[in-house]
Design a protein around this motif. Sequence first.
Motif, PDB file in Angstrom:
ATOM      1  N   ARG A   1       0.848  -1.189   0.000  1.00  0.00           N
ATOM      2  CA  ARG A   1       0.000   0.000   0.000  1.00  0.00           C
ATOM      3  C   ARG A   1       0.887   1.243   0.000  1.00  0.00           C
ATOM      4  NH1 ARG A   1      -5.217   1.096   1.557  1.00  0.00           N
ATOM      5  NH2 ARG A   1      -5.475  -1.075   2.231  1.00  0.00           N
ATOM      6  N   PRO A   2       0.600   2.214  -0.883  1.00  0.00           N
ATOM      7  CA  PRO A   2       1.438   3.426  -0.929  1.00  0.00           C
ATOM      8  C   PRO A   2       1.449   4.156   0.407  1.00  0.00           C
ATOM      9  CG  PRO A   2      -0.023   3.311  -2.829  1.00  0.00           C
ATOM     10  CD  PRO A   2      -0.465   2.234  -1.885  1.00  0.00           C
ATOM     11  N   ALA A   3       2.577   4.755   0.714  1.00  0.00           N
ATOM     12  CA  ALA A   3       2.692   5.545   1.944  1.00  0.00           C
ATOM     13  C   ALA A   3       1.787   6.769   1.854  1.00  0.00           C
ATOM     14  CB  ALA A   3       4.142   5.984   2.143  1.00  0.00           C
ATOM     15  N   PRO A   4       1.245   7.229   2.984  1.00  0.00           N
ATOM     16  CA  PRO A   4       0.398   8.433   2.960  1.00  0.00           C
ATOM     17  C   PRO A   4       1.199   9.643   2.522  1.00  0.00           C
ATOM     18  CG  PRO A   4       0.920   7.807   5.213  1.00  0.00           C
ATOM     19  CD  PRO A   4       1.404   6.687   4.343  1.00  0.00           C
ATOM     20  N   PRO A   5       0.548  10.644   1.923  1.00  0.00           N
ATOM     21  CA  PRO A   5       1.258  11.852   1.485  1.00  0.00           C
ATOM     22  C   PRO A   5       1.946  12.544   2.660  1.00  0.00           C
ATOM     23  CG  PRO A   5      -0.988  11.796   0.610  1.00  0.00           C
ATOM     24  CD  PRO A   5      -0.886  10.692   1.627  1.00  0.00           C
ATOM     25  N   ALA A   6       3.083  13.145   2.376  1.00  0.00           N
ATOM     26  CA  ALA A   6       3.827  13.858   3.419  1.00  0.00           C
ATOM     27  C   ALA A   6       3.045  15.072   3.887  1.00  0.00           C
ATOM     28  CB  ALA A   6       5.194  14.277   2.887  1.00  0.00           C
ATOM     29  N   ALA A   7       3.005  15.266   5.195  1.00  0.00           N
ATOM     30  CA  ALA A   7       2.269  16.402   5.760  1.00  0.00           C
ATOM     31  C   ALA A   7       3.049  17.707   5.598  1.00  0.00           C
ATOM     32  CB  ALA A   7       1.961  16.153   7.231  1.00  0.00           C
ATOM     33  N   HIS A   8       4.386  17.611   5.617  1.00  0.00           N
ATOM     34  CA  HIS A   8       5.220  18.813   5.532  1.00  0.00           C
ATOM     35  C   HIS A   8       5.323  19.296   4.090  1.00  0.00           C
ATOM     36  CE1 HIS A   8       8.407  21.673   6.308  1.00  0.00           C
ATOM     37  NE2 HIS A   8       9.170  21.078   5.416  1.00  0.00           N
ATOM     38  N   ILE A   9       5.214  20.593   3.889  1.00  0.00           N
ATOM     39  CA  ILE A   9       5.335  21.186   2.562  1.00  0.00           C
ATOM     40  C   ILE A   9       6.671  21.909   2.475  1.00  0.00           C
ATOM     41  CG2 ILE A   9       4.369  22.859   0.944  1.00  0.00           C
ATOM     42  CD1 ILE A   9       1.652  22.386   2.165  1.00  0.00           C
ATOM     43  N   GLU A  10       7.516  21.460   1.552  1.00  0.00           N
ATOM     44  CA  GLU A  10       8.800  22.121   1.341  1.00  0.00           C
ATOM     45  C   GLU A  10       8.576  23.299   0.399  1.00  0.00           C
ATOM     46  OE1 GLU A  10      11.659  19.360  -0.025  1.00  0.00           O
ATOM     47  OE2 GLU A  10      11.565  18.081   1.757  1.00  0.00           O
ATOM     48  N   SER A  11       8.746  24.502   0.914  1.00  0.00           N
ATOM     49  CA  SER A  11       8.453  25.688   0.113  1.00  0.00           C
ATOM     50  C   SER A  11       9.249  26.869   0.622  1.00  0.00           C
ATOM     51  CB  SER A  11       6.954  26.009   0.166  1.00  0.00           C
ATOM     52  OG  SER A  11       6.666  27.221  -0.499  1.00  0.00           O
ATOM     53  N   VAL A  12       9.617  27.758  -0.304  1.00  0.00           N
ATOM     54  CA  VAL A  12      10.258  29.014   0.070  1.00  0.00           C
ATOM     55  C   VAL A  12       9.273  29.888   0.830  1.00  0.00           C
ATOM     56  CG1 VAL A  12      11.240  31.150  -0.867  1.00  0.00           C
ATOM     57  CG2 VAL A  12      11.872  28.942  -1.860  1.00  0.00           C
ATOM     58  N   LEU A  13       7.991  29.775   0.465  1.00  0.00           N
ATOM     59  CA  LEU A  13       6.952  30.575   1.103  1.00  0.00           C
ATOM     60  C   LEU A  13       6.469  29.905   2.383  1.00  0.00           C
ATOM     61  CD1 LEU A  13       4.827  31.307  -2.105  1.00  0.00           C
ATOM     62  CD2 LEU A  13       6.729  32.643  -1.206  1.00  0.00           C
ATOM     63  N   ASP A  14       5.767  30.668   3.188  1.00  0.00           N
ATOM     64  CA  ASP A  14       5.105  30.114   4.370  1.00  0.00           C
ATOM     65  C   ASP A  14       3.790  29.497   3.894  1.00  0.00           C
ATOM     66  OD1 ASP A  14       4.171  29.433   6.841  1.00  0.00           O
ATOM     67  OD2 ASP A  14       3.662  31.475   7.452  1.00  0.00           O
ATOM     68  N   THR A  15       3.868  28.270   3.408  1.00  0.00           N
ATOM     69  CA  THR A  15       2.745  27.627   2.734  1.00  0.00           C
ATOM     70  C   THR A  15       2.041  26.646   3.656  1.00  0.00           C
ATOM     71  OG1 THR A  15       3.946  27.808   0.646  1.00  0.00           O
ATOM     72  CG2 THR A  15       2.072  26.300   0.698  1.00  0.00           C
ATOM     73  N   ARG A  16       0.704  26.663   3.616  1.00  0.00           N
ATOM     74  CA  ARG A  16      -0.106  25.748   4.409  1.00  0.00           C
ATOM     75  C   ARG A  16      -0.894  24.833   3.483  1.00  0.00           C
ATOM     76  NH1 ARG A  16      -2.787  30.679   7.990  1.00  0.00           N
ATOM     77  NH2 ARG A  16      -0.819  31.834   8.304  1.00  0.00           N
ATOM     78  N   SER A  17      -1.295  23.687   3.997  1.00  0.00           N
ATOM     79  CA  SER A  17      -2.082  22.744   3.209  1.00  0.00           C
ATOM     80  C   SER A  17      -3.497  23.276   3.021  1.00  0.00           C
ATOM     81  CB  SER A  17      -2.142  21.370   3.896  1.00  0.00           C
ATOM     82  OG  SER A  17      -0.862  20.787   3.933  1.00  0.00           O
ATOM     83  N   PHE A  18      -4.029  23.085   1.810  1.00  0.00           N
ATOM     84  CA  PHE A  18      -5.377  23.550   1.512  1.00  0.00           C
ATOM     85  C   PHE A  18      -6.424  22.638   2.127  1.00  0.00           C
ATOM     86  CE2 PHE A  18      -9.234  23.001  -0.959  1.00  0.00           C
ATOM     87  CZ  PHE A  18      -9.716  24.292  -1.031  1.00  0.00           C
ATOM     88  N   SER A  19      -7.456  23.241   2.673  1.00  0.00           N
ATOM     89  CA  SER A  19      -8.688  22.557   3.042  1.00  0.00           C
ATOM     90  C   SER A  19      -9.778  23.622   3.037  1.00  0.00           C
ATOM     91  CB  SER A  19      -8.590  21.894   4.426  1.00  0.00           C
ATOM     92  OG  SER A  19      -8.516  22.873   5.445  1.00  0.00           O
ATOM     93  N   GLU A  20     -11.029  23.192   2.948  1.00  0.00           N
ATOM     94  CA  GLU A  20     -12.123  24.157   2.964  1.00  0.00           C
ATOM     95  C   GLU A  20     -12.125  24.955   4.268  1.00  0.00           C
ATOM     96  OE1 GLU A  20     -15.261  21.402   2.362  1.00  0.00           O
ATOM     97  OE2 GLU A  20     -15.160  21.519   0.176  1.00  0.00           O
ATOM     98  N   LYS A  21     -11.801  24.280   5.376  1.00  0.00           N
ATOM     99  CA  LYS A  21     -11.747  24.958   6.666  1.00  0.00           C
ATOM    100  C   LYS A  21     -10.603  25.962   6.709  1.00  0.00           C
ATOM    101  CE  LYS A  21     -11.532  23.998  11.646  1.00  0.00           C
ATOM    102  NZ  LYS A  21     -11.471  22.929  12.670  1.00  0.00           N
TER     103      LYS A  21
END
Length: 686
Positions: free
Chosen positions: A564-584
């Motif tokens: 089974r594939p590993a779950p997606p990484a929670a950490h976002i590697e970005s130059v910007l202060d980037t957050r994960s998208f959700s409707e909330k």
Amino acid sequence: MELRCYRPFVALLCQVLALILWSPLAAAAPNHIAAELVAGPAAAPGGQTTIAIRMDPEKGWHGYWVNPGDAGLGMQLDWTLPEGAKAGEPRYPVPQTLLVQGLMNHVYESEYAILVPFTVPAGAAPGSRLPVQVRAQWLACTDQICVPERAELATEVSVSTGRAAEQDAKVSRQFDNWTRRLPAPLDRAAAMVLTDANLRLAIPLPAAVPLGAPHVFIREDKVVDYAASQVFARQGDVLLVTIPRAHFAARDADALSGVLKLDEAGNGIAFTARSGQVPSGGNPIGGAPRLPALPWLLLAALAGGLLLNVMPCVFPILSLKALSLARAGESQAHARIEGLAYTAGVVVACLALGAMLLVLRAGGEQVGWAFQLQEPLVVVALFLLAAVITANLLGLFEFAVPGFAATGSSRSYTQGAFATGLLAAFVATPCTGPFMASAMGAALLLPMVPALALFAALGLGIALPFLAVAFVPALRMRLPRPGAWMARFRRWMALPMGLTALALAWLVWKVGGQTFVALALLTLAMVLAALGWAGRKQRRAKAARVPALAAALAALVGTALLPRPAPPAAHIESVLDTRSFSEKALAKARRSGNPVFVYMTADWCLTCKVNEEVAIERGETKAAFEKAGVIVLRGDWTRRDPEITRYLTAHGAAGVPLYVWYAPGRGAELLPQVLSSALLAQKAGR
């Protein structure tokens, strides 16, 4: 800046001013909305009839529904009734929407009547007439000004004698007309899910009920964003509605009531919604963006497919046709047959993928264009195929790579061209170029037949260059004649295909993790070993059926045994202060009052990665965003995500990339699919 950010304060200010100005001086001025109290048919003692408050606005003026929206004031009633009489809850006709400077109002711009149930006292004398009075207060507005108004209204209700008697025909017709304008009550409750991001409703509505211009009016105040786009979808006999929450939502609830407007004619239904299960998916309808005419969409799909031929997504597969094109100069008839076979393969693949996409969405699956690449096993299969084709081009073994074989029958050439078309269309799906985005987004909103026509036009656009070479001798004669150079060219064509295989190996790692890609590489090693065995037999002029079957078996077994594939990484590697998208997260970010930048991406989307490299992940973009306090939300669609799919659909997009900018207090602004750091810095600097 629009007033939308301050809607609650504007509404409160309007109400306070209205209360201050409600004075004898204000009442002395003539009303811009004429009011009349009209008694309905006679009722027996203890029975019930209806009283109407008829409102007739002057031209250019309007009154308000019970929930006026972002600004305005609903009617307030103070009854004076005979002892034992009761006035029930007023019933309003279906309102209209009126957007003024970003403020959404629920209004009536022409004559309307508010119907009030009236209970006759049980001790009322038959044949008597009961005096009824009401002090009514309301707000009358134009697009520019609002004026508080009031009136003392009176009528008399007749008490029936119990004998058969004709009612006033004019009054009966009038009340029948007013009653027809009321929203019809649903016989079942709707289901609702209320989150910080939005209100989702599942309203039981037969699929046969037409929806011309649907809009939902929520009776309770400060629950939803009145001016936000409402997303409608149908799933059988259930209407699914998604409405964003208000920026300053002040209440949660287990039950809500409202009105669903069905069309511009004022037809609607009244519903009560209670907390429950609300399914996702369905066929989008109604509140979606207006679509261009079908001929323009077909032209956009054709142009989008044509432009895909110059994008790196498709070029490695097109290299398989290069030698066939060179060879095609040998026979005009053969060139045309091969061109048609290739075109048929591309169009069939696009139609098959499009039909599968539409069927899955109709069944409630949250999928979009390039949905097959969200499945890790499909990515593994493409990786193995690209690596095997690379090995063939390098001469590890001999096999009729689709559309490439240097020798063979006319039938094998035709079959090879058809197979190459299938492969080219399948691999081209991650790309979204100019013109293509609008056409594919429209395909998700159209009925089945015109939607499939758009997918067919996309395939025709992809195949158009080869079709032109096949049928235009002048183009075909410009190709070099067959010769010894073809063997060298074959080896060089392994380079782009090998790079494609490396890119797919990286994608296998991204979608599955280290263990997943390691086992996929082990599977490839076994497949290539079997094919190398086959190549040695071929060079000795021996049959290679057994090693070929061994290679196929290794590919099937190795793929089937992948973990089974590993779950997606929670950490976002970005130059910007980037957050994960959700409707909330989006709702919270918009309530902050800061600019918000939302971008939807996927690891298999080359356009996305180029934009991130040249525009988003840049020092100048970071500096501009930090100065303006921009909140960045990133949606990763590499793996299937229903929330992201709903967001894409709501903005008329079939896939990624999608870039959306939210200025403080404003709605969504779609940015171009080709970004620059200067454009993002300009948006942040406004």
